[in-house]
Design a protein around this motif. Structure first.
Motif, PDB file in Angstrom:
ATOM      1  N   SER A 116       1.482  34.562 -23.343  1.00  0.00           N
ATOM      2  CA  SER A 116       0.354  34.385 -22.425  1.00  0.00           C
ATOM      3  C   SER A 116       0.669  34.549 -20.946  1.00  0.00           C
ATOM      4  CB  SER A 116      -0.287  33.013 -22.642  1.00  0.00           C
ATOM      5  OG  SER A 116      -0.736  32.902 -23.971  1.00  0.00           O
ATOM      6  N   SER A 117       1.957  34.517 -20.556  1.00  0.00           N
ATOM      7  CA  SER A 117       2.275  34.709 -19.142  1.00  0.00           C
ATOM      8  C   SER A 117       3.624  35.402 -18.997  1.00  0.00           C
ATOM      9  CB  SER A 117       2.314  33.366 -18.394  1.00  0.00           C
ATOM     10  OG  SER A 117       3.503  32.666 -18.706  1.00  0.00           O
ATOM     11  N   GLY A 118       3.823  36.005 -17.840  1.00  0.00           N
ATOM     12  CA  GLY A 118       5.089  36.678 -17.567  1.00  0.00           C
ATOM     13  C   GLY A 118       6.254  35.708 -17.605  1.00  0.00           C
ATOM     14  N   THR A 119       6.026  34.504 -17.104  1.00  0.00           N
ATOM     15  CA  THR A 119       7.051  33.464 -17.145  1.00  0.00           C
ATOM     16  C   THR A 119       7.500  33.214 -18.582  1.00  0.00           C
ATOM     17  OG1 THR A 119       6.294  32.327 -15.160  1.00  0.00           O
ATOM     18  CG2 THR A 119       7.452  30.989 -16.774  1.00  0.00           C
ATOM     19  N   GLU A 120       6.510  33.073 -19.445  1.00  0.00           N
ATOM     20  CA  GLU A 120       6.794  32.788 -20.855  1.00  0.00           C
ATOM     21  C   GLU A 120       7.534  33.960 -21.498  1.00  0.00           C
ATOM     22  OE1 GLU A 120       3.149  32.141 -22.970  1.00  0.00           O
ATOM     23  OE2 GLU A 120       4.191  31.522 -24.800  1.00  0.00           O
ATOM     24  N   CYS A 144      14.852  39.265  -7.024  1.00  0.00           N
ATOM     25  CA  CYS A 144      14.048  39.541  -8.218  1.00  0.00           C
ATOM     26  C   CYS A 144      13.446  38.237  -8.714  1.00  0.00           C
ATOM     27  CB  CYS A 144      14.891  40.159  -9.329  1.00  0.00           C
ATOM     28  SG  CYS A 144      15.408  41.846  -8.992  1.00  0.00           S
ATOM     29  N   TYR A 145      12.204  38.300  -9.140  1.00  0.00           N
ATOM     30  CA  TYR A 145      11.515  37.122  -9.686  1.00  0.00           C
ATOM     31  C   TYR A 145      11.198  37.380 -11.144  1.00  0.00           C
ATOM     32  CZ  TYR A 145       7.844  33.571 -10.334  1.00  0.00           C
ATOM     33  OH  TYR A 145       7.075  32.524 -10.776  1.00  0.00           O
ATOM     34  N   HIS A 146      11.517  36.406 -11.970  1.00  0.00           N
ATOM     35  CA  HIS A 146      11.254  36.570 -13.406  1.00  0.00           C
ATOM     36  C   HIS A 146      10.445  35.401 -13.946  1.00  0.00           C
ATOM     37  CE1 HIS A 146      14.112  39.826 -13.140  1.00  0.00           C
ATOM     38  NE2 HIS A 146      15.039  39.012 -12.701  1.00  0.00           N
ATOM     39  N   GLY A 147       9.581  34.839 -13.101  1.00  0.00           N
ATOM     40  CA  GLY A 147       8.825  33.674 -13.511  1.00  0.00           C
ATOM     41  C   GLY A 147       9.624  32.414 -13.224  1.00  0.00           C
ATOM     42  N   HIS A 148       9.076  31.253 -13.624  1.00  0.00           N
ATOM     43  CA  HIS A 148       9.666  30.001 -13.161  1.00  0.00           C
ATOM     44  C   HIS A 148      10.385  29.202 -14.246  1.00  0.00           C
ATOM     45  CE1 HIS A 148       6.225  27.562 -14.621  1.00  0.00           C
ATOM     46  NE2 HIS A 148       5.531  28.627 -14.308  1.00  0.00           N
ATOM     47  N   GLY A 211       9.372  44.211  -7.066  1.00  0.00           N
ATOM     48  CA  GLY A 211       8.102  43.991  -6.368  1.00  0.00           C
ATOM     49  C   GLY A 211       7.962  42.567  -5.880  1.00  0.00           C
ATOM     50  N   ASN A 212       9.032  41.787  -6.003  1.00  0.00           N
ATOM     51  CA  ASN A 212       8.970  40.409  -5.529  1.00  0.00           C
ATOM     52  C   ASN A 212       9.853  40.180  -4.312  1.00  0.00           C
ATOM     53  OD1 ASN A 212       7.137  38.750  -7.403  1.00  0.00           O
ATOM     54  ND2 ASN A 212       8.322  39.988  -8.825  1.00  0.00           N
ATOM     55  N   MET A 213      10.412  41.281  -3.774  1.00  0.00           N
ATOM     56  CA  MET A 213      11.000  41.239  -2.428  1.00  0.00           C
ATOM     57  C   MET A 213      10.384  42.420  -1.676  1.00  0.00           C
ATOM     58  SD  MET A 213      14.941  42.423  -3.083  1.00  0.00           S
ATOM     59  CE  MET A 213      15.470  43.136  -4.648  1.00  0.00           C
ATOM     60  N   PHE A 239      14.844  44.813 -18.810  1.00  0.00           N
ATOM     61  CA  PHE A 239      13.997  45.232 -17.699  1.00  0.00           C
ATOM     62  C   PHE A 239      12.785  44.308 -17.647  1.00  0.00           C
ATOM     63  CE2 PHE A 239      14.807  49.984 -16.478  1.00  0.00           C
ATOM     64  CZ  PHE A 239      16.112  49.661 -16.145  1.00  0.00           C
ATOM     65  N   ASP A 240      12.668  43.561 -16.557  1.00  0.00           N
ATOM     66  CA  ASP A 240      11.458  42.786 -16.346  1.00  0.00           C
ATOM     67  C   ASP A 240      10.430  43.713 -15.709  1.00  0.00           C
ATOM     68  OD1 ASP A 240       9.384  41.200 -15.568  1.00  0.00           O
ATOM     69  OD2 ASP A 240      10.622  39.625 -14.675  1.00  0.00           O
ATOM     70  N   GLU A 241       9.516  44.174 -16.546  1.00  0.00           N
ATOM     71  CA  GLU A 241       8.476  45.102 -16.092  1.00  0.00           C
ATOM     72  C   GLU A 241       7.115  44.404 -16.056  1.00  0.00           C
ATOM     73  OE1 GLU A 241       8.681  48.961 -15.912  1.00  0.00           O
ATOM     74  OE2 GLU A 241      10.291  49.413 -17.351  1.00  0.00           O
ATOM     75  N   VAL A 242       7.124  43.099 -15.815  1.00  0.00           N
ATOM     76  CA  VAL A 242       5.857  42.380 -15.718  1.00  0.00           C
ATOM     77  C   VAL A 242       4.995  43.003 -14.616  1.00  0.00           C
ATOM     78  CG1 VAL A 242       4.773  40.165 -15.125  1.00  0.00           C
ATOM     79  CG2 VAL A 242       6.745  40.220 -16.658  1.00  0.00           C
ATOM     80  N   MET A 243       5.660  43.370 -13.504  1.00  0.00           N
ATOM     81  CA  MET A 243       4.901  43.993 -12.420  1.00  0.00           C
ATOM     82  C   MET A 243       4.833  45.519 -12.555  1.00  0.00           C
ATOM     83  SD  MET A 243       5.314  43.583  -8.326  1.00  0.00           S
ATOM     84  CE  MET A 243       4.896  41.850  -8.270  1.00  0.00           C
ATOM     85  N   THR A 244       5.950  46.135 -12.900  1.00  0.00           N
ATOM     86  CA  THR A 244       6.013  47.608 -12.886  1.00  0.00           C
ATOM     87  C   THR A 244       5.418  48.253 -14.139  1.00  0.00           C
ATOM     88  OG1 THR A 244       8.260  47.425 -13.764  1.00  0.00           O
ATOM     89  CG2 THR A 244       8.038  47.740 -11.386  1.00  0.00           C
ATOM     90  N   GLY A 267       3.687  42.139 -18.590  1.00  0.00           N
ATOM     91  CA  GLY A 267       2.640  41.155 -18.278  1.00  0.00           C
ATOM     92  C   GLY A 267       1.601  41.845 -17.420  1.00  0.00           C
ATOM     93  N   LYS A 268       0.953  41.096 -16.549  1.00  0.00           N
ATOM     94  CA  LYS A 268       0.022  41.642 -15.565  1.00  0.00           C
ATOM     95  C   LYS A 268      -0.885  42.747 -16.135  1.00  0.00           C
ATOM     96  CE  LYS A 268       2.344  39.559 -11.726  1.00  0.00           C
ATOM     97  NZ  LYS A 268       3.735  39.324 -11.481  1.00  0.00           N
ATOM     98  N   VAL A 269      -0.589  44.037 -15.930  1.00  0.00           N
ATOM     99  CA  VAL A 269      -1.533  45.091 -16.338  1.00  0.00           C
ATOM    100  C   VAL A 269      -1.889  45.016 -17.824  1.00  0.00           C
ATOM    101  CG1 VAL A 269      -1.852  47.581 -16.648  1.00  0.00           C
ATOM    102  CG2 VAL A 269      -0.953  46.727 -14.497  1.00  0.00           C
TER     103      VAL A 269
HETATM  104  C1  LIG Z   1       4.527  38.059 -11.938  1.00  0.00           C
HETATM  105  C2  LIG Z   1       5.901  38.233 -12.453  1.00  0.00           C
HETATM  106  C3  LIG Z   1       6.454  37.364 -13.404  1.00  0.00           C
HETATM  107  C4  LIG Z   1       5.772  36.098 -13.829  1.00  0.00           C
HETATM  108  O1  LIG Z   1       4.584  36.332 -14.487  1.00  0.00           O
HETATM  109  P1  LIG Z   1       3.486  35.148 -14.563  1.00  0.00           P
HETATM  110  O2  LIG Z   1       2.415  35.719 -15.430  1.00  0.00           O
HETATM  111  O3  LIG Z   1       3.073  34.870 -13.156  1.00  0.00           O
HETATM  112  O4  LIG Z   1       4.165  33.978 -15.184  1.00  0.00           O
HETATM  113  C5  LIG Z   1       7.689  37.675 -13.929  1.00  0.00           C
HETATM  114  N1  LIG Z   1       8.359  38.771 -13.544  1.00  0.00           N
HETATM  115  C6  LIG Z   1       7.865  39.620 -12.624  1.00  0.00           C
HETATM  116  C7  LIG Z   1       8.649  40.832 -12.266  1.00  0.00           C
HETATM  117  C8  LIG Z   1       6.635  39.371 -12.039  1.00  0.00           C
HETATM  118  O5  LIG Z   1       6.182  40.200 -11.098  1.00  0.00           O
END
Ligand SMILES: *Cc1c(COP(=O)(O)O)cnc(C)c1O
Length: 431
Positions: A116-120, A144-148, A211-213, A239-244, A267-269
């Protein structure tokens, strides 16, 4: 109080009941100051705040709204799905359809699990990588951000022998002691880390176009070195492609760079604005997941029927021939226009884009890592942010965030945006 600012009123109300008045910190405008705009509705490339002021939206819900808001085909699919029930906690055909659609577009993935979320998704991919390799250590990169998830809220320790320190209260040091945080695009440091710890590294997780810097590309050499070192040491490349994913192109950053990761996080798209994310990879690794394998992972709302309907309808639109060519052209014209406006007004500026994602910097070079991104002049960025906001252009309220163009943005929207930026550059020169 006919002239009262409705955003101020809502912000006061929100702060009384929600910490900081927001449900995700960057929305609070803390970096740029001022009152967050409370959004009432959105359509196409625009949204309207509580004062009914219209903005051209360059956040697109931080990436998902690649078609713009309220695309008719997506709205229809969601409306139809809602009438059939919100959630069952039992499998559906639509989950298979979405899985098939994702796998058809991302050849490195043979199987996928929906969450349900990129974090997950990132947290689950991490657990899977550790479970599949039987190793503890992970590599991530500064910026780089990979969720919390706990293990990922971490900053570099001192030197490569020491692992990371938590960046959030509530994360015990024991939880981040297996996370090695390295500098993005630093090949020498990466090689050193693998030489020291290679045989204990479960995975290397990276945003291959970060995309997080703001917007920083991994150089082709760096991305290839990540791939080769992982292969050589039996670590998984994630590869964390939640954004890309489906944002920089139909095949994500991996398609742009021509690199095949072991695991991909999406995630996202793929949710088209509904809570939906995914992770996937080769069958042999994915079959380590419960119920087949020993790596536990689950979710009450995973593969939600309304979210999957929204995601599927979105994927159908973006897979149409010419979609990314048109989107890229739009984004490139925005970036080129901003560059020209800055040059005309003598403003230090550089910018880059890929597909429907862009970043700009109030400096002449394109940064290669987080430390350089953070040398941007904060006050100057904040003046630009508020100047644009006043002129009805909404960009991310922090200089370390990327921007997003949707298929709904018109040439006119882009021209208006460029002219607004030019005026602000000009005014700042006079000061
Ligand atoms: C947004 C993002 C996440 C986290 O996704 P959420 O749905 O906000 O939990 C993880 N990785 C990247 C690269 C993101 O841009």
């Amino acid at each position: 109080m006919p002239n009262a600012d409705q955003n101020d009123i809502l912000f006061d109300r929100a702060r009384a009941v929600i910490p900081g008045g927001v449900n995700s910190p960057v929305r609070a405008f803390k970096a740029v100051g001022g009152t967050p705009r409370f959004i009432r509705r959105a359509e196409g490339a625009y949204f309207w705040d509580a004062n009914d002021k219209r903005y051209i939206d360059y956040i697109g819900s931080w990436g998902p709204m690649i078609l713009g808001h309220g695309h008719p085909a997506v709205v229809e699919a969601v409306q139809k799905a809602v009438l059939e029930g919100f959630s069952y906690g039992a499998p559906t055909e639509r989950e298979i359809e979405l899985a098939e659609a994702i796998l058809a577009l991302v050849p490195s993935m043979e199987m996928v699990r929906l969450v349900s979320s990129g974090t997950e998704a990132a947290m689950s991919a991490l657990r899977l990588a550790r479970g599949a390799t039987g190793r503890k250590h992970i590599i991530k990169f500064e910026g780089c951000y990979h969720g919390h998830a706990d293990a990922l809220l971490v900053k570099a320790g001192s030197g490569l022998a020491t692992f990371g320190h938590p960046t959030s209260a509530g994360v015990p040091p024991e939880v981040t002691q297996h996370t090695l945080v390295l500098e993005y695009n630093n090949i020498a440091q990466l090689e050193e880390a693998f030489a020291l710890h290679g045989n204990d590294i479960a995975c290397l997780m990276i945003e291959a176009i970060a995309g997080n810097m703001n917007f920083v590309r991994a150089t082709p050499e760096f991305a290839k070195r990540c791939r080769d070192l992982c292969t050589q040491h039996g670590a998984l490349l994630v590869f964390d492609e939640v954004m890309t994913g489906f944002r920089v192109g139909l095949h994500g950053a991996q398609g742009v760079l021509g690199i095949t990761p072991d695991l991909t996080v999406l995630g996202k798209v793929i949710g088209g604005g509904m809570p939906l994310a995914a992770f996937g990879g080769p069958r042999a690794i994915m079959e380590q997941l419960a119920p087949l394998g020993p790596v536990y992972q689950a979710g009450t709302l995973s593969g939600n029927p309304v979210a999957t309907a929204c995601g599927l309808a979105t994927l159908k639109e973006i897979a149409k021939p010419g979609f990314y060519e048109a989107l890229s052209k739009k984004t490139q014209s925005l970036v080129a226009g901003l560059k020209a406006a800055a040059a005309a007004e003598g403003q230090a500026f550089n910018a880059d884009s890929e597909g429907g994602m862009f970043g700009f910097f109030l400096m002449n070079e394109l940064p290669q890592n987080y430390a350089t991104v953070m040398t941007t002049d904060n006050a100057q960025f904040n003046a630009l942010f508020h100047g644009l906001l006043d002129r009805g252009v909404y960009i991310a309220p922090a200089l370390y965030e990327a921007g997003f163009v949707s298929a709904a943005h018109s040439d006119d929207d882009i021209a208006v945006t460029i002219e607004a930026a030019r005026q602000i550059f000009k005014a700042s020169k006079r000061r």
